[in-house]
Scaffold this motif. Sequence first.
Motif, short mmCIF file in Angstrom:
data_model
loop_
_atom_site.label_atom_id
_atom_site.label_comp_id
_atom_site.label_asym_id
_atom_site.label_seq_id
_atom_site.Cartn_x
_atom_site.Cartn_y
_atom_site.Cartn_z
N HIS A 248 46.31 37.07 68.25
CA HIS A 248 45.64 36.05 69.05
C HIS A 248 46.62 35.34 69.96
CE1 HIS A 248 42.68 33.12 70.18
NE2 HIS A 248 43.37 32.11 69.68
N LEU A 249 46.19 35.13 71.21
CA LEU A 249 46.97 34.41 72.21
C LEU A 249 46.19 33.14 72.57
CD1 LEU A 249 49.59 34.89 73.95
CD2 LEU A 249 48.04 35.72 75.74
N PRO A 250 46.55 31.98 71.99
CA PRO A 250 45.79 30.76 72.27
C PRO A 250 46.19 30.15 73.60
CG PRO A 250 47.62 30.25 70.83
CD PRO A 250 47.66 31.74 71.05
N GLY A 251 45.27 29.42 74.19
CA GLY A 251 45.56 28.72 75.43
C GLY A 251 46.09 27.32 75.16
N ILE A 252 47.06 26.89 75.97
CA ILE A 252 47.57 25.53 75.88
C ILE A 252 47.70 24.96 77.29
CG2 ILE A 252 48.88 26.09 73.78
CD1 ILE A 252 51.44 25.72 75.57
N SER A 253 47.68 23.62 77.38
CA SER A 253 47.92 22.97 78.67
C SER A 253 48.67 21.65 78.51
CB SER A 253 46.59 22.72 79.39
OG SER A 253 45.75 21.88 78.62
N LYS B 31 49.15 31.26 75.89
CA LYS B 31 48.64 31.37 77.26
C LYS B 31 48.62 29.96 77.86
CE LYS B 31 43.98 31.78 79.21
NZ LYS B 31 42.63 32.37 78.99
N VAL B 32 49.22 29.80 79.03
CA VAL B 32 49.17 28.52 79.72
C VAL B 32 48.04 28.59 80.74
CG1 VAL B 32 50.34 27.06 81.41
CG2 VAL B 32 51.55 27.83 79.36
N PHE B 33 47.07 27.68 80.58
CA PHE B 33 45.87 27.71 81.41
C PHE B 33 45.40 26.27 81.66
CE2 PHE B 33 41.24 27.62 81.74
CZ PHE B 33 41.02 28.52 82.77
N PRO B 34 45.03 25.94 82.91
CA PRO B 34 45.03 26.77 84.12
C PRO B 34 46.39 26.70 84.82
CG PRO B 34 43.93 24.69 84.57
CD PRO B 34 44.36 24.64 83.13
N ARG C 257 57.00 31.69 74.43
CA ARG C 257 56.80 32.83 75.32
C ARG C 257 55.45 32.63 76.00
NH1 ARG C 257 59.30 34.01 70.57
NH2 ARG C 257 60.61 35.85 70.30
N ILE C 258 55.48 32.45 77.29
CA ILE C 258 54.30 32.00 78.03
C ILE C 258 53.68 33.11 78.85
CG2 ILE C 258 53.57 30.52 79.96
CD1 ILE C 258 55.56 28.42 78.93
#
Length: 210
Positions: free
Chosen positions: A118-123, A140-143, A163-164
């Motif tokens: 799993h690759l979770p999104g963060i901001s 995952k960096v979003f958006p 690791r982004i």
Amino acid sequence: MSATTPADFTRFFDDAFATVPLMAILRGHPPESTVELATRAWDLGVTQVEVPLQDPAAVPSLKAAVAAGARRGLGVGAGTVSTPELVHVAHDAGAAFTVAPGYDEDVLDTCLQAGLPHLPGISTPTEAGRAQRRGLHWVKVFPASSLGPSWIHAVRAPFPGLRIVATGGLDAQNAAAFLEAGARVVALGSALADPAQLHRLVTLIPGDRG
């Protein structure tokens, strides 16, 4: 791969993104077009493809891409996996990994139970810290286009091991700036459907694929 711990997730993504700093996101396409664009990505050398599950109509496209990838020995991920129920949908469709727009402990725990990386999104730095406390090093960096390359550079100062995968609003024109800022991978969607951008994407891929 059967991943059951966050360390397994890290090893999976370390291997998946070891040589090519790009991932293709194929959102909202019917199955035939999804396979065509996935094939274009694979032919360019982009080995990692994600098909978002933004609605039930996307499931046939994911299954078609999974089948096409299997013929090449390549896995396909499921994106927009924002609920535990969608983890099971992704698993049943044969997805090799999942990607989420945000950080959700229930989704993470379900992926761990299912053995699905799993690759979770963060901001925010807070979410980065929560992910690392759970042993997750790939996020995952979003958006990404709204946060900007400077955000990537800044957040890696307190989290150098992060690791982004930069996602959201990226194309062949701005992708390099995010890689230079410290992102390990950039995720691109519409660029793959735009012949004018393809030659610029090739310059981001190690080796001569032009």
